[in-house]
Design an enzyme around this catalytic site. Structure first.
Site, PDB file in Angstrom:
ATOM      1  CD  GLU A 700      -2.550   1.173   2.661  1.00  0.00           C
ATOM      2  OE1 GLU A 700      -3.114   0.105   2.924  1.00  0.00           O
ATOM      3  OE2 GLU A 700      -2.668   2.193   3.333  1.00  0.00           O
ATOM      4  CG  HIS A 729      -8.362   1.511   2.067  1.00  0.00           C
ATOM      5  ND1 HIS A 729      -8.904   0.273   2.303  1.00  0.00           N
ATOM      6  CD2 HIS A 729      -7.036   1.365   2.159  1.00  0.00           C
ATOM      7  CE1 HIS A 729      -7.921  -0.580   2.534  1.00  0.00           C
ATOM      8  NE2 HIS A 729      -6.788   0.058   2.442  1.00  0.00           N
TER       9      HIS A 729
END
Ligand SMILES: CN1c2c(nc(N)[nH]c2=O)NC[C@@H]1CNc1ccc(C(=O)N[C@@H](CCC(=O)N[C@@H](CCC(=O)N[C@@H](CCC(=O)O)C(=O)O)C(=O)O)C(=O)O)cc1
Ligand SMILES: N[C@@H](CCS)C(=O)O
Ligand SMILES: [Zn+2]
Length: 799
Positions: A700, A729
């Site tokens: 990430e 997200h």
């Protein structure tokens, strides 16, 4: 009303005969018994429920929560532990510290809709009216599987108190006839959970904001005192990390200041998830009125050491003797023994779970599909409340008063000890026979790289995804129907095959280089494996919040782990037959399977890790035999289990790395082993990431704008990396320009022949429309970056 009529400055000699131990807690699950809050939030975001409707559901969930606490016999309850999304974000609101980009677009904080809009803009980058901005970063909350948002602070941040939401929770508790103890993230933990805003000067850290923060905490404490709150709990769990001298200085300054205030509730300072260690003395010296301590798994010697702490007598000690984040029933006789030791110190001892019950499901009595023996060994939030109430009664009135409960607890312990479910001799023998050679791939990394390049023939900056595609309502409905027996095995498998076909076609059309099958058949990346491994049980109603409205149902490791047969091969093989492009086999790594399960408490995690690793090693072999050339073993949980204190880290990392290597070490040199990590700062585990010896790692990186690559470079990491270029997200889909900008930043830090192009994480939470747009942008962004590279290199194609 509970009686704690003392302050830090009186009655510090000898036991307090008037003290009646009570049961209390720092937090209770937030989503509702049937995840009512989750459903309401998602309906609100989708425009199907307005602000008033959402707040109605909040009222109902609060009724349930306080009702459960009252029913268990707890009278002093937390207020402020409930949250619509995340309690660290709530603290930023409480302190008036939302970033300007979330407060700007005309959302009026005086109206419920405007307040919610600002809040969800910060949390998700989007509100219910479609305003968009960059969401706050998200990261792990200590070593749990809960994720908090990361407030952004800078030298120009101007905190200002905003206690409206907290006061509403205080009043809600009172409406239930309960005594509220506001629970607020303390100033030191808040600062350490925050980051410097992008426009802060280099080298500026949030610690610098303490002098401006303390007057705001002082104002809040005064407001709570005016509201009639006798105690306030400041969660200073960061102190259990014993991180650095700066932390101790910060804590000393903060708590001496707050303790010195004349108009405030009594201060209970909590340290969860580990022992407070030296910080306990620091806090007592600073003058706080009480400590809430985590005693999960504590030995009698540790308890005696705590009881001997100078300055404890006369103060309140909320003893967390019931493990707040594990699911095993407490040995009540032992817990009572510990409490009696503590009471002899002269401290005013109360009884609590070791941390917020946020991390456990609500009620095990609903688990009627579990083997009754196993169920009798387990305690979820409601059972833990019962345990603390019994213990408080036992401490107040003596063992005879709780003899029946102690008897039941002893019987549970005996039943577990005698059960054959916990040990499988063949599994133990295989684990004992593992050799160092089993942990090594057949060739070193650079040789493997050449072999794999020749075998896979991928273009420069290869594109891939992390594994999952949207878990659409249709997929979930099919699974629900299958579980309920309304859809037979063949019907379910056909539905999932249809989804795999769709996902493979979509990737081929978009031009992705290394394909995935989309994981439609997995309800969850850990639970799917636990359901196929002996040694785990998987509670049906055991939902726990992971972040925002997202929940997981962690499996429970009950005994030794064994793989009865292949777990994933059928799906990877099916997908591979649909395309000539390589399809990655997708496995969840041994550490993550354990990190996201409730561990057994009768054996070390390292033993279970080795057993799971051997099961996965067999799965890798079966995938290879089925023609799989790329296998991804996800380890997003690796950082999570890192002990909070430096002292335990080396030992942990050694067994964690060994488990990954045992799972993957049997793969042929030509098989490309990927791993993937997300949701955490990886700085502390960079050396371990290197030691995993994976061929490619995806990480990430999008929200933190590729910072992770600097950390990898500092470590001298020299394998291939896919830093996420799409923040999955957030519902905001990147453009091709944004993807190529991310790649340009990555290429400043990594040579082109080591860079992969992928999202931050799996796409399971996104909609099919977002994924379609995002994949197009991903591939177009990669193409643009390839062109730029070709130009930069004078037209030669990079390797
Ligand atoms: C990657 N992450 C994970 C973590 N931990 C895990 N154990 N798993 C993870 O994937 N930790 C770190 C991160 C956290 N991230 C996430 C991301 C997404 C979710 C998520 O989407 N959770 C879903 C629930 C997923 C699930 O279990 N689905 C099941 C059951 C679905 C369901 O609710 N069924 C309904 C009935 C179905 C119907 O009629 O529509 C029901 O039971 O009531 C499934 O698909 O079968 C979520 O919705 O929150 C979590 C963590
Ligand atoms: N393969 C998983 C990893 C999530 S961390 C997924 O794509 O969802
Ligand atoms: Zn991930």
């Amino acid at each position: 009303m509970t009686q704690h009529a003392t302050t830090a400055t009186d009655g510090s000699d000898g036991p307090d005969v008037a003290h009646h131990p009570t049961a209390t807690l720092s937090g209770y699950p937030r989503q509702g018994r049937d995840r009512e809050l989750k459903r309401a939030l998602e309906a609100h975001w989708a425009g199907r429920l307005d602000a008033a409707g959402l707040l109605d559901v909040v009222g109902q969930v609060q009724d349930q929560r306080f009702g459960a606490m009252a029913a268990a016999g707890v009278t002093e309850v937390p207020a402020g532990d409930f949250s619509l999304y995340d309690h660290v974000l709530d603290t930023a609101v409480l302190l008036g510290l939302l970033p300007a980009r979330c407060t700007a677009p005309g959302l009026d904080p005086a109206t419920p809709a405007g307040r919610l809009g600002r809040y969800f803009l910060a949390a998700r980058g989007r509100d219910a009216d479609g305003h968009e901005t960059q969401a706050l970063e998200m990261t792990k909350w200590f070593d749990t599987n809960y994720h908090h948002l990361v407030p952004e602070l800078g030298p120009t941040s101007e905190p200002a108190p905003d206690a409206a939401d907290l006061l509403e929770q205080v009043r809600a508790a009172r409406r239930h006839g309960l005594e509220p103890r506001p629970v607020v993230v303390g100033p030191v933990t808040f600062l350490r959970c925050s980051k410097a805003a992008d426009d802060a000067p280099a080298g500026w850290t949030p610690d610098a904001l303490l002098p401006r923060l303390l007057p705001v905490y002082a104002e809040l404490l005064a407001v709570l005192a005016d509201e009639g709150c006798a105690w306030v709990e400041l969660d200073e769990s960061v102190l259990v990390t014993g991180a650095d001298d700066g932390l101790a200085a910060l804590a000393r300054t903060a708590h001496a200041h707050l303790a010195g205030l004349s108009h405030r509730p009594r201060l209970l300072v909590a340290g969860h998830y580990e022992r407070l260690g030296d910080a306990a003395t620091l806090l007592l010296d600073a003058g706080v009125d009480g400590l809430a301590v985590d005693l999960a798994g504590a030995s009698r010697a540790e308890v005696e050491e705590l009881a001997a702490l100078p300055g404890l007598a006369g103060r309140r000690l909320v003893a967390g003797v019931v493990d707040g984040r594990g699911v095993w029933r407490r040995d009540l006789s032992e817990a009572l023994d510990h409490l009696e030791v503590l009471a002899r110190s002269g401290a005013r001892v109360d009884v609590a779970p070791s941390c917020s019950l946020l991390h456990v499901p609500v009620d095990v009595s609903r688990e009627d599909t579990l083997d009754p023996d196993v169920r009798s060994w387990l305690a979820f939030a409601d059972q833990k409340l019962e345990e603390v109430v019994v213990l408080a009664r036992g401490l107040a009135q003596g063992r005879d008063a709780v003899a029946a409960e102690l008897g039941v607890s002893d019987a549970v312990r005996a039943s577990r000890l005698a059960s054959a479910r916990t040990r499988t001799p063949a599994v133990r023998e295989r684990g004992d026979a593992v050799t160092p050679g089993d942990l090594r791939r057949p060739a070193p990394a650079d040789e493997r790289r050449a072999l794999q390049a020749a075998a896979l023939r991928l273009p420069p900056l290869p594109t891939t995804t992390i594994g999952s595609f949207p878990q659409t309502p249709e997929i979930r409905r099919a699974r629900a129907a299958h579980r309920a027996g309304r859809l037979d095995d063949a019907g379910y498998e056909a539905a999932m095959e249809g989804e795999v076909r769709r996902v493979v076609a979509e990737q081929e059309e978009a031009g992705v280089d290394v394909l995935v099958h989309g994981e439609p058949e997995r309800d969850d990346m850990v639970r799917y494996f636990a359901d196929r491994l002996e040694g785990f049980v998987t509670p049906v109603h055991g939902w726990v919040q992971s972040y925002g409205s997202r929940c997981v149902r962690p499996p429970v490791v009950v005994g030794d782990v064994r793989r009865p047969g292949p777990m994933t091969v059928r799906w990877t093989r099916f997908a591979q037959r649909l395309t000539d492009a390589p399809v990655k086999g997708m496995l969840t790594g041994p550490v993550t399977i354990l990190a996201w399960s409730f561990p057994r408490d009768d054996e070390p995690r390292s033993l279970s890790a080795r057993q799971v690793a051997l099961a996965l090693r067999d799965e890798v072999a079966d995938l290879e035999a089925a023609g799989t050339r790329v296998v991804q073993v996800d380890e997003p949980g690796l950082r999570e289990l890192l002990p909070l204190r430096a002292s335990g880290r080396q030992e942990y990392l050694a067994w964690a790395v060994d488990a990954f290597r045992l799972a993957t070490g049997g793969a042929a040199a030509t098989t490309q082993v990927h791993t993937h990590m997300c949701y955490a700062e990886f700085g502390d585990v960079m050396a371990a990431i290197d030691a995993l010896d994976a061929d490619v790692i995806s990480l990430e990186a999008a929200r933190s704008r590729m910072e992770v690559l600097d950390e990898l470079a500092d470590e001298g990491y020299d394998r291939a990396v896919g830093p996420g270029v799409w923040d999955i997200h957030s519902p905001v889909v990147p453009t091709a320009d944004e993807v190529s900008d991310h790649l340009a930043r990555a290429l400043e830090r990594l040579p082109a022949d080591r860079l992969w192009v992928n999202p931050d994480c799996g796409l399971k939470t996104r909609t099919p429309e977002e994924v379609s747009a995002g994949l197009t942008a991903l591939v177009a962004g990669a193409a643009r970056a390839r062109q730029a590279l070709a130009g930069r290199d004078g037209g030669t194609t990079p390797r």
